[in-house]
Every structure is written in structure tokens, then in C-alpha cells.
Design a protein around this motif. Sequence first.
Motif, PDB file in Angstrom:
ATOM      1  N   PHE A  17       0.831  -1.211   0.000  1.00  0.00           N
ATOM      2  CA  PHE A  17       0.000   0.000   0.000  1.00  0.00           C
ATOM      3  C   PHE A  17       0.863   1.258   0.000  1.00  0.00           C
ATOM      4  CE2 PHE A  17      -2.571   3.312   2.061  1.00  0.00           C
ATOM      5  CZ  PHE A  17      -3.648   3.332   1.186  1.00  0.00           C
ATOM      6  N   GLU A  18       1.970   1.224   0.727  1.00  0.00           N
ATOM      7  CA  GLU A  18       2.870   2.372   0.726  1.00  0.00           C
ATOM      8  C   GLU A  18       3.377   2.649  -0.678  1.00  0.00           C
ATOM      9  OE1 GLU A  18       7.187   3.953   2.433  1.00  0.00           O
ATOM     10  OE2 GLU A  18       6.256   2.216   3.348  1.00  0.00           O
ATOM     11  N   ARG A  19       3.846   1.639  -1.359  1.00  0.00           N
ATOM     12  CA  ARG A  19       4.399   1.844  -2.692  1.00  0.00           C
ATOM     13  C   ARG A  19       3.327   2.242  -3.705  1.00  0.00           C
ATOM     14  NH1 ARG A  19       7.506  -0.385   0.523  1.00  0.00           N
ATOM     15  NH2 ARG A  19       9.782  -0.474   0.302  1.00  0.00           N
ATOM     16  N   LEU A  20       2.143   1.666  -3.569  1.00  0.00           N
ATOM     17  CA  LEU A  20       1.027   2.070  -4.421  1.00  0.00           C
ATOM     18  C   LEU A  20       0.721   3.555  -4.220  1.00  0.00           C
ATOM     19  CD1 LEU A  20      -1.424   1.051  -6.261  1.00  0.00           C
ATOM     20  CD2 LEU A  20      -2.705   0.980  -4.127  1.00  0.00           C
ATOM     21  N   THR A  21       0.713   3.988  -2.971  1.00  0.00           N
ATOM     22  CA  THR A  21       0.414   5.380  -2.642  1.00  0.00           C
ATOM     23  C   THR A  21       1.495   6.322  -3.164  1.00  0.00           C
ATOM     24  OG1 THR A  21      -0.786   4.694  -0.649  1.00  0.00           O
ATOM     25  CG2 THR A  21      -0.030   6.987  -0.745  1.00  0.00           C
ATOM     26  N   LEU A  22       2.752   5.975  -2.929  1.00  0.00           N
ATOM     27  CA  LEU A  22       3.839   6.852  -3.365  1.00  0.00           C
ATOM     28  C   LEU A  22       3.904   6.955  -4.884  1.00  0.00           C
ATOM     29  CD1 LEU A  22       6.674   5.941  -0.828  1.00  0.00           C
ATOM     30  CD2 LEU A  22       5.043   7.845  -0.751  1.00  0.00           C
ATOM     31  N   GLU A  23       3.645   5.859  -5.581  1.00  0.00           N
ATOM     32  CA  GLU A  23       3.645   5.919  -7.044  1.00  0.00           C
ATOM     33  C   GLU A  23       2.509   6.816  -7.537  1.00  0.00           C
ATOM     34  OE1 GLU A  23       5.910   4.997  -9.001  1.00  0.00           O
ATOM     35  OE2 GLU A  23       7.063   3.531  -7.856  1.00  0.00           O
ATOM     36  N   ALA A  24       1.364   6.777  -6.871  1.00  0.00           N
ATOM     37  CA  ALA A  24       0.249   7.641  -7.252  1.00  0.00           C
ATOM     38  C   ALA A  24       0.606   9.111  -7.027  1.00  0.00           C
ATOM     39  CB  ALA A  24      -0.998   7.270  -6.461  1.00  0.00           C
TER      40      ALA A  24
ATOM     41  N   ARG B  89     -11.854  -1.197 -11.200  1.00  0.00           N
ATOM     42  CA  ARG B  89     -13.140  -1.884 -11.017  1.00  0.00           C
ATOM     43  C   ARG B  89     -13.406  -2.197  -9.553  1.00  0.00           C
ATOM     44  NH1 ARG B  89     -12.576  -4.362 -16.392  1.00  0.00           N
ATOM     45  NH2 ARG B  89     -11.190  -5.960 -15.590  1.00  0.00           N
ATOM     46  N   ARG B  90     -12.332  -2.285  -8.771  1.00  0.00           N
ATOM     47  CA  ARG B  90     -12.472  -2.588  -7.351  1.00  0.00           C
ATOM     48  C   ARG B  90     -12.399  -1.341  -6.475  1.00  0.00           C
ATOM     49  NH1 ARG B  90     -12.496  -7.958  -6.430  1.00  0.00           N
ATOM     50  NH2 ARG B  90     -11.844  -9.330  -8.134  1.00  0.00           N
ATOM     51  N   GLY B  91     -12.542  -0.175  -7.083  1.00  0.00           N
ATOM     52  CA  GLY B  91     -12.661   1.050  -6.313  1.00  0.00           C
ATOM     53  C   GLY B  91     -11.391   1.836  -6.098  1.00  0.00           C
ATOM     54  N   PHE B  92     -10.283   1.427  -6.718  1.00  0.00           N
ATOM     55  CA  PHE B  92      -9.018   2.145  -6.572  1.00  0.00           C
ATOM     56  C   PHE B  92      -8.977   3.339  -7.529  1.00  0.00           C
ATOM     57  CE2 PHE B  92      -8.043  -1.882  -4.676  1.00  0.00           C
ATOM     58  CZ  PHE B  92      -7.034  -1.641  -3.761  1.00  0.00           C
ATOM     59  N   ALA B  93      -8.224   4.366  -7.146  1.00  0.00           N
ATOM     60  CA  ALA B  93      -8.078   5.567  -7.963  1.00  0.00           C
ATOM     61  C   ALA B  93      -6.601   5.922  -8.112  1.00  0.00           C
ATOM     62  CB  ALA B  93      -8.831   6.737  -7.323  1.00  0.00           C
ATOM     63  N   PHE B  94      -6.295   6.716  -9.132  1.00  0.00           N
ATOM     64  CA  PHE B  94      -4.919   7.094  -9.460  1.00  0.00           C
ATOM     65  C   PHE B  94      -4.057   5.850  -9.679  1.00  0.00           C
ATOM     66  CE2 PHE B  94      -5.385  11.609  -8.869  1.00  0.00           C
ATOM     67  CZ  PHE B  94      -4.332  12.121  -9.591  1.00  0.00           C
TER      68      PHE B  94
ATOM     69  N   THR C 216       0.376   3.671 -16.609  1.00  0.00           N
ATOM     70  CA  THR C 216       1.759   4.107 -16.422  1.00  0.00           C
ATOM     71  C   THR C 216       2.162   4.020 -14.957  1.00  0.00           C
ATOM     72  OG1 THR C 216       1.599   5.604 -18.326  1.00  0.00           O
ATOM     73  CG2 THR C 216       3.370   6.010 -16.757  1.00  0.00           C
ATOM     74  N   THR C 217       1.271   4.442 -14.069  1.00  0.00           N
ATOM     75  CA  THR C 217       1.550   4.360 -12.639  1.00  0.00           C
ATOM     76  C   THR C 217       1.678   2.914 -12.191  1.00  0.00           C
ATOM     77  OG1 THR C 217       0.390   6.447 -12.225  1.00  0.00           O
ATOM     78  CG2 THR C 217       0.679   4.978 -10.339  1.00  0.00           C
ATOM     79  N   MET C 218       0.848   2.044 -12.726  1.00  0.00           N
ATOM     80  CA  MET C 218       0.937   0.628 -12.353  1.00  0.00           C
ATOM     81  C   MET C 218       2.189  -0.028 -12.922  1.00  0.00           C
ATOM     82  SD  MET C 218      -1.398   0.021 -10.221  1.00  0.00           S
ATOM     83  CE  MET C 218      -0.826   1.650  -9.683  1.00  0.00           C
ATOM     84  N   HIS C 219       2.628   0.437 -14.087  1.00  0.00           N
ATOM     85  CA  HIS C 219       3.892  -0.079 -14.630  1.00  0.00           C
ATOM     86  C   HIS C 219       5.044   0.320 -13.712  1.00  0.00           C
ATOM     87  CE1 HIS C 219       6.570  -1.611 -17.745  1.00  0.00           C
ATOM     88  NE2 HIS C 219       7.303  -0.518 -17.595  1.00  0.00           N
ATOM     89  N   ALA C 220       5.029   1.573 -13.237  1.00  0.00           N
ATOM     90  CA  ALA C 220       6.066   2.025 -12.305  1.00  0.00           C
ATOM     91  C   ALA C 220       6.018   1.222 -11.009  1.00  0.00           C
ATOM     92  CB  ALA C 220       5.888   3.518 -12.020  1.00  0.00           C
ATOM     93  N   LEU C 221       4.811   0.905 -10.540  1.00  0.00           N
ATOM     94  CA  LEU C 221       4.677   0.078  -9.338  1.00  0.00           C
ATOM     95  C   LEU C 221       5.274  -1.306  -9.571  1.00  0.00           C
ATOM     96  CD1 LEU C 221       3.436  -0.350  -6.472  1.00  0.00           C
ATOM     97  CD2 LEU C 221       1.390  -1.210  -7.657  1.00  0.00           C
ATOM     98  N   MET C 222       4.994  -1.889 -10.723  1.00  0.00           N
ATOM     99  CA  MET C 222       5.513  -3.222 -11.038  1.00  0.00           C
ATOM    100  C   MET C 222       7.037  -3.215 -11.139  1.00  0.00           C
ATOM    101  SD  MET C 222       2.524  -4.281 -13.763  1.00  0.00           S
ATOM    102  CE  MET C 222       2.869  -6.029 -13.940  1.00  0.00           C
TER     103      MET C 222
END
Length: 200
Positions: free
Chosen positions: A41-48, A159-164, A168-174
Motif C-alpha cells: 500500500f505504501e508503494r502504491l500510494t507513493l507511485e500515485a 473496477r475494485r474502487g481504486f483511484a490514481f 503508467t503508474t501501475m507499470h512504475a509500481l511493477m
Amino acid sequence: MEAVTGEDGVARCPWAAAPGDMRAYHDTEWGVPVSGEQAYFERLTLEAFQSGLSWAIILRKRPGFREAFADFDVDEIATWGETERGRLLADAGIVRNRLKVDATLANARATVALRDHGGLEAFVESYRPPAEAQPAPRATEEVPTTSEASTRLSKDLKRRGFAFVGPTTMHALMEALGLVDTHLTGCHRRGVAGRGGAVR
């Protein structure tokens, strides 16, 4: 631009060529797996929050983010309302972007809900591309910024309620989590993504 050899004689991706926070992040964290919902969650948040900004800004403010967001305690953040939202928008220790703050609060609630479907860590991990689909860029111009997997992850999280959580952001997270290895082929860290002990 291909890998750059620094003053220490070590070849790295160009964005980590100079000594400092970015080099330390490149050499010790980027592409190294983490463990647990809180770390994901931290990394998801920081990437956003990084979206549209330099990652160097986020690294400098990471201690402030950890303090402001209760060390990314999902259960606590999921209960926050207008009082906490106002506090965050007044906190100079983080990036004070209303849409990104609102997304973080929504993402905490979505993360709690995702526990009924295996949890955030397992969900993101399920989009790891097969070894044969890993990129092998020689130069920065060849580094992809999205992928088929990051596009699917983005759509499914939305689809599960996530935003940002755009492609591209998800690629950076990966990349950050080691699901995708985009260290340049000449970089000394090439091939270590996704390996080694998990870090916090």
C-alpha cells in the motif's frame, strides 16, 4: 542513453548515475520485492503521488508521507474522514494534491475490501509477466512506460474502487516491486529485480 559508469566504477541506469538518494534507491530498493499489505500500500500510494512529478521529490518527502499517513496503516486510513483530509491537505511534509489525497483514502478502503479476494499483495503479484515477456532495454529510449499487464492491473484495480492507478503508474509500481525488470542491460542491477530478501 545507455548505462552510465559512475565515479565509483559501477555502471548504472542513467537516472542513478550521481551519488545521492536516487542512486541509493536504485541500488538497494528499486526492483527488490517487499512483503505484506502495508508495504504494498505504501508503494502504491507513493507511485500515485509521484504521477506528474519527479521521483526524487517523493523520496525526499517519504518520511513526511509515512508520518502523515500513519506509516501506511491501511485499517486506520480507511476510517479517516474530513478532519484527517483537511490535516493532510495542510501538511507541507507531503505533496498536497486534493485528488491524490482523496485517492489514498479511497484506496485504503478498497484495500480492506480486497482482503476478501486474497489481498492487495496477492492481487498485484498475480499480474507478474512471464520471464519471456520481460523487457531487455539497452538504453533509456527503449524502456517501456506501460505494458499489457500494467493495463490489465489498472483496469482491474479501478473496477475494485481504486483511484490514481493508471497503466503508467501501475507499470512504475511493477518496476518498483520487481515484477518487471527495466534496469538497462548494462546496469549492474540488471537481473536482480524480484530477487533477494524483501525490504520494508
